[in-house]
Scaffold this motif. Structure first.
Motif, PDB file in Angstrom:
ATOM      1  N   GLU A  95       1.689  -7.190   0.248  1.00  0.00           N
ATOM      2  CA  GLU A  95       2.408  -7.808  -0.875  1.00  0.00           C
ATOM      3  C   GLU A  95       1.601  -8.983  -1.437  1.00  0.00           C
ATOM      4  N   LEU A  96       0.944  -9.716  -0.536  1.00  0.00           N
ATOM      5  CA  LEU A  96       0.089 -10.832  -0.971  1.00  0.00           C
ATOM      6  C   LEU A  96      -1.069 -10.301  -1.826  1.00  0.00           C
ATOM      7  N   ALA A  97      -1.697  -9.227  -1.366  1.00  0.00           N
ATOM      8  CA  ALA A  97      -2.824  -8.651  -2.111  1.00  0.00           C
ATOM      9  C   ALA A  97      -2.360  -8.220  -3.494  1.00  0.00           C
ATOM     10  N   SER A  98      -1.168  -7.634  -3.530  1.00  0.00           N
ATOM     11  CA  SER A  98      -0.634  -7.175  -4.807  1.00  0.00           C
ATOM     12  C   SER A  98      -0.370  -8.362  -5.730  1.00  0.00           C
ATOM     13  N   LYS A  99       0.201  -9.417  -5.141  1.00  0.00           N
ATOM     14  CA  LYS A  99       0.520 -10.615  -5.929  1.00  0.00           C
ATOM     15  C   LYS A  99      -0.750 -11.255  -6.498  1.00  0.00           C
ATOM     16  N   LEU A 100      -1.810 -11.242  -5.684  1.00  0.00           N
ATOM     17  CA  LEU A 100      -3.075 -11.852  -6.111  1.00  0.00           C
ATOM     18  C   LEU A 100      -3.949 -10.865  -6.888  1.00  0.00           C
ATOM     19  N   ASN A 101      -3.441  -9.641  -7.019  1.00  0.00           N
ATOM     20  CA  ASN A 101      -4.209  -8.581  -7.661  1.00  0.00           C
ATOM     21  C   ASN A 101      -5.572  -8.374  -6.990  1.00  0.00           C
ATOM     22  N   MET A 102      -5.546  -8.405  -5.678  1.00  0.00           N
ATOM     23  CA  MET A 102      -6.779  -8.229  -4.904  1.00  0.00           C
ATOM     24  C   MET A 102      -6.757  -6.892  -4.172  1.00  0.00           C
ATOM     25  N   ASP A 103      -7.941  -6.408  -3.845  1.00  0.00           N
ATOM     26  CA  ASP A 103      -8.045  -5.205  -3.013  1.00  0.00           C
ATOM     27  C   ASP A 103      -7.489  -5.538  -1.619  1.00  0.00           C
ATOM     28  N   PRO A 104      -6.494  -4.789  -1.140  1.00  0.00           N
ATOM     29  CA  PRO A 104      -5.923  -5.110   0.183  1.00  0.00           C
ATOM     30  C   PRO A 104      -6.918  -4.989   1.326  1.00  0.00           C
ATOM     31  N   VAL A 105      -7.999  -4.256   1.101  1.00  0.00           N
ATOM     32  CA  VAL A 105      -9.032  -4.187   2.133  1.00  0.00           C
ATOM     33  C   VAL A 105      -9.842  -5.477   2.140  1.00  0.00           C
ATOM     34  N   ILE A 106     -10.163  -5.955   0.962  1.00  0.00           N
ATOM     35  CA  ILE A 106     -10.974  -7.177   0.875  1.00  0.00           C
ATOM     36  C   ILE A 106     -10.218  -8.372   1.446  1.00  0.00           C
ATOM     37  N   ILE A 107      -8.920  -8.426   1.159  1.00  0.00           N
ATOM     38  CA  ILE A 107      -8.139  -9.563   1.684  1.00  0.00           C
ATOM     39  C   ILE A 107      -8.124  -9.519   3.217  1.00  0.00           C
ATOM     40  N   ARG A 108      -8.142  -8.314   3.762  1.00  0.00           N
ATOM     41  CA  ARG A 108      -8.185  -8.188   5.228  1.00  0.00           C
ATOM     42  C   ARG A 108      -9.566  -8.570   5.763  1.00  0.00           C
ATOM     43  N   GLU A 109     -10.597  -8.136   5.072  1.00  0.00           N
ATOM     44  CA  GLU A 109     -11.951  -8.472   5.525  1.00  0.00           C
ATOM     45  C   GLU A 109     -12.168  -9.983   5.559  1.00  0.00           C
ATOM     46  N   LYS A 110     -11.528 -10.677   4.629  1.00  0.00           N
ATOM     47  CA  LYS A 110     -11.676 -12.140   4.592  1.00  0.00           C
ATOM     48  C   LYS A 110     -10.967 -12.815   5.763  1.00  0.00           C
ATOM     49  N   ASN A 111      -9.860 -12.223   6.183  1.00  0.00           N
ATOM     50  CA  ASN A 111      -8.979 -12.948   7.116  1.00  0.00           C
ATOM     51  C   ASN A 111      -8.893 -12.383   8.521  1.00  0.00           C
ATOM     52  N   MET A 112      -9.426 -11.206   8.727  1.00  0.00           N
ATOM     53  CA  MET A 112      -9.249 -10.565  10.039  1.00  0.00           C
ATOM     54  C   MET A 112      -9.947 -11.347  11.151  1.00  0.00           C
ATOM     55  N   VAL A 113      -9.355 -11.274  12.322  1.00  0.00           N
ATOM     56  CA  VAL A 113      -9.916 -11.945  13.490  1.00  0.00           C
ATOM     57  C   VAL A 113     -11.293 -11.352  13.805  1.00  0.00           C
TER      58      VAL A 113
END
Lengths: 764, 156
Positions: free
Chosen positions: A388-406
């Motif tokens: 939902e965050l990725a959608s709100k930011l209009n970002m690729d949900p994969v990229i948002i994960r790559e930025k934040n994943m442990v």
């Protein structure tokens, strides 16, 4: 990766041919049919007191051996949860209680010579109930005026925040960093509440137990269980008899998935046998398995994510309300995973987190352990919120994960401050992207034929055993002719642990796989093992096997040293033989085995116990492609790509099938599987007619690969795989359905009706 | 009531209760491969052959098979081993509890349709539930078996 000879190979399961040819290997096949038939009379009310119970007429039915009510059982409370003592689950049960707490709770136990006699007697038991108001909605349970467990004898052994006078099975709040402060600074906040329902483990073999008295006057319990040693303790507590009077063994198990980590049927026939001295058997019907067992905890999870507009997740706030139902089995422990496993996934930039929970009693079927154990629920919520965050930011949900994943090497404050010692989550994502062609697929495309094709993504972590708690043990013994016997108490429930542990032993002892025989799960003779749960067998018991084999090698070298009159340092173990380092002399394994039986004083048997202070998480990425029918709301699975990091894969076939099986269960959870109640607390889904698990028409194409890391604390670099594989389908499918329809579904399962209503609501 | 039937090639004559189910009769005669998974004709675990046609033995009275030929996996051990080995080589038997029913139906399918497509396999076996394997491994095993048979030039 190291060059393995037996490990990391697709070796056939030791028991495979017996299973595929239908040999009699399960509880109901290997126990006599002429024992007493035991059945339980179940409560028709969600909350009631037994005012009067008359069994006199029922006892007159020819063939009836005994009928027991709450008046006949010990007054000592216990928990049926198969956990290490002292169990965090409260002692809130009696074998039979005067107060009935859910539709399905035990009213009486009937034992007789035939099923027909028992069925007849069940109908003739006369009960006068005082029907009480039940607590059915878990959101109103805490501090409700109606108490599920008002009794003074209720007891919590561990400080888990339990308070029976508040309907609280557990409560806690943990915080790291300045959550509110960081949240206030965030560019964007996503806050939503997610609801996951109870799910049935639905293993094909229902719960069943056979009990008999052995020649030593001890109670022998043979049953389909994952936890022989815990069963011994639970039965001793329930029957109020010494543990030394009980022996528990298990034959083949027709599936467990955590269901058989709880003592669902053991207590009733055990009580009958202890009282009558006669052999007894209880086999739960599918209906009883659906209504009087321990399915997954229903949870409502509120997630707040604070992030920058670039998609950096800075703070996470999670609150979970968990419904433990009428009894507290696994209630205090499942809930923790809903926060720990979900928050720790986004460790990379995390400055602060908060995790609070309440676990409440209600008058519905008790919940229990089920594959994923709370992580599944938490990960559905967290992964949905991140999408939902990725959608709100209009970002690729994969990229948002790559930025934040442990990442590997990071310390995870939300995971007991453990260091993420082996992690290929980033490589899992990269590989999944390649396999799925994520970058070239639109999130959704209208096919113009009434169907929309869309994609979704999620990732997950779990653990490998319970750190500092789980104990795995192995005994390895050299036999004549030089074959080895491996004794374990981990219970193979179809996952193949007998095979996997034998592979490890063969690797260590440099012998053929066929040179290892495996036997086990006997509380009298097996070395202690907590049991097969918490994704612990490969990681914890596997390490015990490795250590035991190393010690046995030393012992064999010692015997060889005596035979060759040299020191063990001069010897090298080479599987079938032990040679002098200079190659001048050697002695065969068979000679050592023979020597061990004649004039020998060196034991050729070693037992090692292992426990791990850490619980290194396996990781996984799942990507799904679906088609949503705009006219019916039906979701069709087209493709599921799963890439898993479970460290070294011990058996490549079994790990793949574990993954596919977990995905199928996750798909069921996402789309169909539900437990719903009518207004007086009776379960609608009491059979496979109503409780629909996926068929082979429903699972689509599943593609599984592994991106291995190497976990230095695990055997041969291995971590676990059993549970993590169920965690990604729900959030990934919910994401894909959003991409298709523009509607976020925050409650599972996402049935065609819900999808359709979402589409219609959107259109209007 | 007295019935007579042929169980795995052997004649059995017996007095049975009118409400006795075929599954209970078979298990009482040592055919432990026949498993009860659901009691509601939903899971396929209790599949046996009546006159070589697969039926759900949990949903048939034994009285109805009077005079008929009944086959369980105990009577098809060779075929079970031949085909089962391919399921085993995928690790797809897992807990094994659903295997006898699956293998009975797969054998029935091979006899009816020796060269099924993936779609036909999935359709034919749709009534056989499995909670462990996720079905993909079973499909791989079936396809590997069919290829093996094809290479040998024989019909299943």
């Amino acid at each position: 990766m190291a060059d393995f000879k037996v490990v990391n190979k697709p070796i056939r399961k030791i028991d495979a041919m017996a299973l595929v040819t239908g040999k009699p290997v399960y509880t109901d096949d290997v126990t006599p049919s002429d024992c007493l038939v035991v059945k339980v009379m179940h409560s028709p009310y969600a909350h009631a007191m037994i005012n009067e119970i008359d069994t006199e007429i029922a006892k007159k039915v020819p063939g009836i051996e005994a009928i027991y009510t709450y008046k006949d059982v010990p007054g000592r409370r216990f928990t049926m949860a198969g956990q290490t003592y002292p169990e965090p689950s409260p002692y809130d049960r009696l074998i039979l209680d005067q107060r009935l707490r859910f539709v399905g709770d035990g009213v009486a136990i009937v034992a007789g010579e035939t099923e027909k006699a028992v069925d007849k007697a069940l109908k003739l038991i006369k009960v006068k109930y005082e029907v009480l108001e039940p607590v059915l909605d878990f959101r109103t349970a805490k501090d409700n005026k109606v108490l599920v467990h008002p009794e003074e004898s209720w007891e919590a052994l561990c400080p888990v925040g339990a308070d029976n006078k508040r309907n609280l099975c557990a409560t806690d709040l943990s915080e790291h960093g300045d959550v509110d402060g960081v949240m206030a600074e965030c560019d964007v906040i996503v806050e939503n509440t997610y609801h996951t329902k109870a799910n049935q483990q639905a293993m094909m073999e229902t719960f069943r137990t056979y009990t008999t008295m052995d020649p030593y006057g001890r109670l022998h319990v043979i049953g389909s269980t994952q936890i022989v040693f815990h069963v011994r303790r639970i039965l001793a507590n329930a029957l109020d008899i010494p543990k030394s009077k009980i022996r528990v063994t298990k034959p083949r198990i027709g599936g467990g998935f955590g269901a058989k980590q709880t003592c669902v049927t053991e207590i009733f026939p055990a009580f009958v046998t202890w009282k009558t001295g006669k052999a007894a058997k209880l086999i739960y019907t599918r209906e009883e398995s659906q209504t009087a067992s321990t399915p997954r905890h229903e949870m409502e999870i509120k997630v707040r994510i604070g992030a920058t507009k670039e998609g950096i997740i800075r703070v996470l706030d999670v609150y979970t309300l968990s419904n433990t139902g009428s009894y507290g089995e696994h209630g205090p422990t499942t809930v923790g995973l809903s926060g720990q496993k979900s928050i720790s996934l986004y460790n990379n930039n995390l400055e602060a987190y908060r995790f609070g929970y309440d676990v409440v009693y209600t008058n519905v079927q008790s919940a229990g352990a089920y594959r994923g154990y709370g992580a599944t629920q938490g990960i559905f919520a967290m992964e949905s919120a991140v999408n939902e965050l990725a959608s709100k930011l209009n970002m690729d949900p994969v990229i948002i994960r790559e930025k934040n994943m442990v990442k590997e090497g990071q310390v995870m404050p939300s995971y007991h401050d453990e260091t993420n010692s082996s992690c290929a989550l980033d490589r899992c994502m990269t590989r999944a992207k390649e396999m799925f062609d994520w970058d070239n697929k639109p999130l959704a495309v209208d096919l113009g034929n009434g169907k929309i094709r869309s994609v979704g993504v999620a990732m997950a972590m779990q653990s490998s055993g319970i750190s500092g708690v789980d104990v795995g043990s192995a005994t390895i013994k050299l036999n004549d002719e030089g074959f080895y016997a491996l004794s374990i108490a981990a219970a193979d429930m179809g996952t193949g642990c007998d095979t996997i542990l034998a592979q490890m032993a063969a690797e260590c002892l440099e012998c053929d796989f066929d040179d290892i025989i495996v036997y086990g799960a006997d509380s009298d003779s097996s070395p202690y093992d907590s049991g097969s749960y918490a994704s612990s067998t490969t990681y914890v018991t596997g390490k015990a096997v490795e250590k035991a084999c190393l010690q046995l090698k030393e012992k064999m070298c010692k015997i060889a040293g005596e035979m060759l009159s040299c020191s063990t340092e001069d010897l090298v173990f080479q599987g079938k033989k032990i040679s002098k380092v200079d190659g001048s002399e050697e002695i065969t394994l068979m000679d050592i085995a023979t020597k061990s039986m004649c004039g020998n004083t060196e034991a050729t048997q070693v037992t090692v116990s292992h426990s791990s202070k850490v619980s290194p998480p396996p990781f996984m990425v799942g990507m799904v492609e679906i088609e949503v029918d705009k006219e019916t709301g039906a979701t069709t699975l087209l493709d599921y790509v799963a890439v898993v990091d479970c460290g070294t894969v011990i058996n490549t076939n079994l790990a793949r099938v574990q993954t596919e099986g977990g995905l199928a269960q996750g798909i069921g959870m996402a789309l169909y599987e539900d437990v719903t109640y009518n207004s007086v607390g009776r379960i609608y889904e009491n059979s496979f007619m109503q409780y629909k698990i996926p068929t082979r028409l429903d699972v689509g194409k599943m593609r599984v690969e592994f991106e291995s890391s190497y976990e230095h604390t695990g055997p041969f670099g291995a971590k676990s795989i059993g549970e993590i594989v169920i965690n990604t389908p729900s959030p990934a499918i919910a994401h894909a359905i959003y991409n298709a329809t523009g509607v976020w579904h925050r409650e599972l399962p996402i049935t065609p009706e819900k999808v359709m209503m979402g589409i219609l609501k959107n259109e209007n | 009531m007295q019935i007579k039937l042929w169980l795995n090639g052997k004649m059995v004559t017996e007095d049975v209760a009118a409400d006795m189910l075929l599954i209970d009769f078979l298990r009482a005669h040592g055919c432990f491969s026949v498993k009860r998974g659901c009691e509601t004709a939903n899971c396929g675990l209790c599949t046996v052959f009546v006159e070589d046609k697969p039926v759900l033995s949990c949903s048939m009275l034994v009285a109805r098979v009077d005079g008929k030929k009944i086959t369980t996996l105990e009577g098809l051990q060779e075929e079970a081993e031949d085909f089962g080995a391919f399921i085993a080589d995928q690790g797809a038997e897992q807990c094994g509890f659903c295997n006898p029913g699956l293998i009975m139906n797969a054998i029935a399918m091979f006899r009816e349709n020796p060269n099924p497509t993936d779609e036909e396999i999935i359709q034919y076996l749709a009534g056989n539930l499995c909670r462990c394997s996720g079905y993909e491994g079973q499909l791989r095993g079936i396809k590997a078996f069919l290829s093996f048979k094809k290479e040998k030039g024989g019909v299943c």
